[in-house]
Design an enzyme around this catalytic site. Structure first.
Site, PDB file in Angstrom:
ATOM      1  N   LYS A  75       0.809  -1.219   0.000  1.00 16.61           N
ATOM      2  CA  LYS A  75       0.000   0.000   0.000  1.00 16.61           C
ATOM      3  C   LYS A  75       0.842   1.269   0.000  1.00 16.61           C
ATOM      4  CE  LYS A  75      -3.728   2.164   2.678  1.00 16.61           C
ATOM      5  NZ  LYS A  75      -4.600   2.014   3.874  1.00 16.61           N
ATOM      6  N   GLU A 125       8.322  -0.710  -5.630  1.00 16.97           N
ATOM      7  CA  GLU A 125       8.148  -0.767  -4.177  1.00 16.97           C
ATOM      8  C   GLU A 125       8.744   0.487  -3.545  1.00 16.97           C
ATOM      9  OE1 GLU A 125       6.593  -1.452  -1.798  1.00 16.97           O
ATOM     10  OE2 GLU A 125       7.144  -3.380  -0.909  1.00 16.97           O
ATOM     11  N   ASP A 126       8.226   0.859  -2.379  1.00 15.32           N
ATOM     12  CA  ASP A 126       8.684   2.076  -1.727  1.00 15.32           C
ATOM     13  C   ASP A 126       9.982   1.891  -0.958  1.00 15.32           C
ATOM     14  OD1 ASP A 126       7.456   0.421   0.067  1.00 15.32           O
ATOM     15  OD2 ASP A 126       6.422   1.996   1.169  1.00 15.32           O
ATOM     16  N   ASP A 129      13.483  -2.948   3.816  1.00 17.66           N
ATOM     17  CA  ASP A 129      14.156  -2.992   5.112  1.00 17.66           C
ATOM     18  C   ASP A 129      15.087  -4.195   5.174  1.00 17.66           C
ATOM     19  OD1 ASP A 129      13.073  -0.805   6.881  1.00 17.66           O
ATOM     20  OD2 ASP A 129      11.187  -1.690   6.232  1.00 17.66           O
ATOM     21  N   GLY A 131      14.404  -7.178   3.105  1.00 19.74           N
ATOM     22  CA  GLY A 131      14.415  -7.815   1.798  1.00 19.74           C
ATOM     23  C   GLY A 131      13.594  -9.089   1.716  1.00 19.74           C
ATOM     24  N   LYS A 132      13.059  -9.562   2.846  1.00 15.00           N
ATOM     25  CA  LYS A 132      12.325 -10.830   2.840  1.00 15.00           C
ATOM     26  C   LYS A 132      11.032 -10.744   2.039  1.00 15.00           C
ATOM     27  CE  LYS A 132      14.101 -12.500   7.276  1.00 15.00           C
ATOM     28  NZ  LYS A 132      13.730 -12.913   8.657  1.00 15.00           N
ATOM     29  N   LYS A 157      17.057   0.450   2.955  1.00 20.78           N
ATOM     30  CA  LYS A 157      17.595   0.771   4.271  1.00 20.78           C
ATOM     31  C   LYS A 157      18.883  -0.019   4.517  1.00 20.78           C
ATOM     32  CE  LYS A 157      14.600   1.661   7.444  1.00 20.78           C
ATOM     33  NZ  LYS A 157      13.566   1.575   8.509  1.00 20.78           N
ATOM     34  N   LYS A 177      17.009   4.190   9.961  1.00 18.87           N
ATOM     35  CA  LYS A 177      16.122   5.082  10.694  1.00 18.87           C
ATOM     36  C   LYS A 177      14.676   4.790  10.298  1.00 18.87           C
ATOM     37  CE  LYS A 177      19.432   8.950  10.841  1.00 18.87           C
ATOM     38  NZ  LYS A 177      19.582   9.065  12.301  1.00 18.87           N
ATOM     39  N   PHE A 178      13.753   5.100  11.222  1.00 16.54           N
ATOM     40  CA  PHE A 178      12.341   4.928  10.906  1.00 16.54           C
ATOM     41  C   PHE A 178      11.865   6.193  10.196  1.00 16.54           C
ATOM     42  CE2 PHE A 178       7.822   4.697  11.295  1.00 16.54           C
ATOM     43  CZ  PHE A 178       7.539   3.340  11.283  1.00 16.54           C
ATOM     44  N   ARG A 191       0.944   9.533   5.810  1.00 14.28           N
ATOM     45  CA  ARG A 191       0.944   9.209   4.380  1.00 14.28           C
ATOM     46  C   ARG A 191       0.773  10.465   3.530  1.00 14.28           C
ATOM     47  NH1 ARG A 191       0.830   3.757   3.520  1.00 14.28           N
ATOM     48  NH2 ARG A 191      -0.194   2.413   5.050  1.00 14.28           N
TER      49      ARG A 191
END
Length: 215
Positions: A75, A125-126, A129, A131-132, A157, A177-178, A191
């Site tokens: 999303k 994709e955005d 983190d 990669g999974k 990241k 970082k978040f 968002r």
């Protein structure tokens, strides 16, 4: 900048160092209701758009001679997906996202992945983190025998928890970082923020509490 993929023909990405402090909020247009919830502007909106336009050119240089189907995974990637495809010459694309149909972007449900057989696929994709998620999705797509699959990511990241996966096209490599904004959220908030920003501890506490009360 340094390369972000093991592929020899992959373009470089913009690398943001671990020491990057970000920019003061006062230098940019930030919604007043988020002013106390953010630490810094990490990547300004204008820079995001400029880099996205360059990624679109790189994609077209690598895949533009082929009919392409574009897929969006999650999303939060809808803004990057829309902006990237806006920069791409639409005559080369039959574009799909997994959400609402908008202009040249049409719906492709998960049960329609069989239509990918023999196609040239661009996954958009955005952020990556670990990669999974992307590896799982790539495995799912590959089961339907596409002709070619490449991945474009806005952010990757830099984290010790990464499994080592690197996309074909990357906008920015960022520290661990978040970040929120540009459709990236924290409990569904932020968002609507145009810039990629670092959330403050005040913001984390505030929107964690609101999310818990709503739940």
């Amino acid at each position: 900048p340094r390369g972000c993929s093991e592929k020899p023909n992959t373009d470089t990405c913009v690398t943001i160092s671990d020491e990057e402090p970000g920019d003061d909020l006062d230098l940019f247009c930030v919604p007043n209701h988020y002013a106390k919830d953010l630490e810094k502007v990490f990547i300004p909106h204008g820079l995001i758009l400029d880099r996205t336009e360059k990624l679109a050119r790189d994609v077209m240089g690598d895949m533009g001679g082929h009919h392409i189907v574009a897929l969006r995974v999650l999303k939060a990637g809808y803004t990057f997906c829309a902006d990237l495809l806006d920069y791409v010459k639409t005559r080369f694309f039959k574009s799909y996202c997994n959400d609402q149909s908008t202009g040249a972007i049409k719906v492709l449900g998960g049960d329609n992945l069989s239509t990918l057989a023999g196609k040239n696929i661009l996954i958009v994709e955005d952020i990556i983190d670990f990669g999974k998620t992307m590896q799982i999705f790539l495995s799912l797509v590959q089961q339907h025998n596409p002709k070619m699959v490449e991945v474009a990511n806005l952010l990757v990241k830099r984290t010790p928890r990464s499994i080592g996966y690197q996309p074909d096209f990357v906008g920015f490599e960022i520290p661990d970082k978040f970040v929120i904004g540009y459709a990236l959220d924290y409990n569904e908030y932020f968002r609507d923020l145009n810039h990629v920003c670092v959330i403050s501890e005040t913001g984390k506490a505030k929107y964690k509490s609101e999310a818990e009360s709503l739940g």
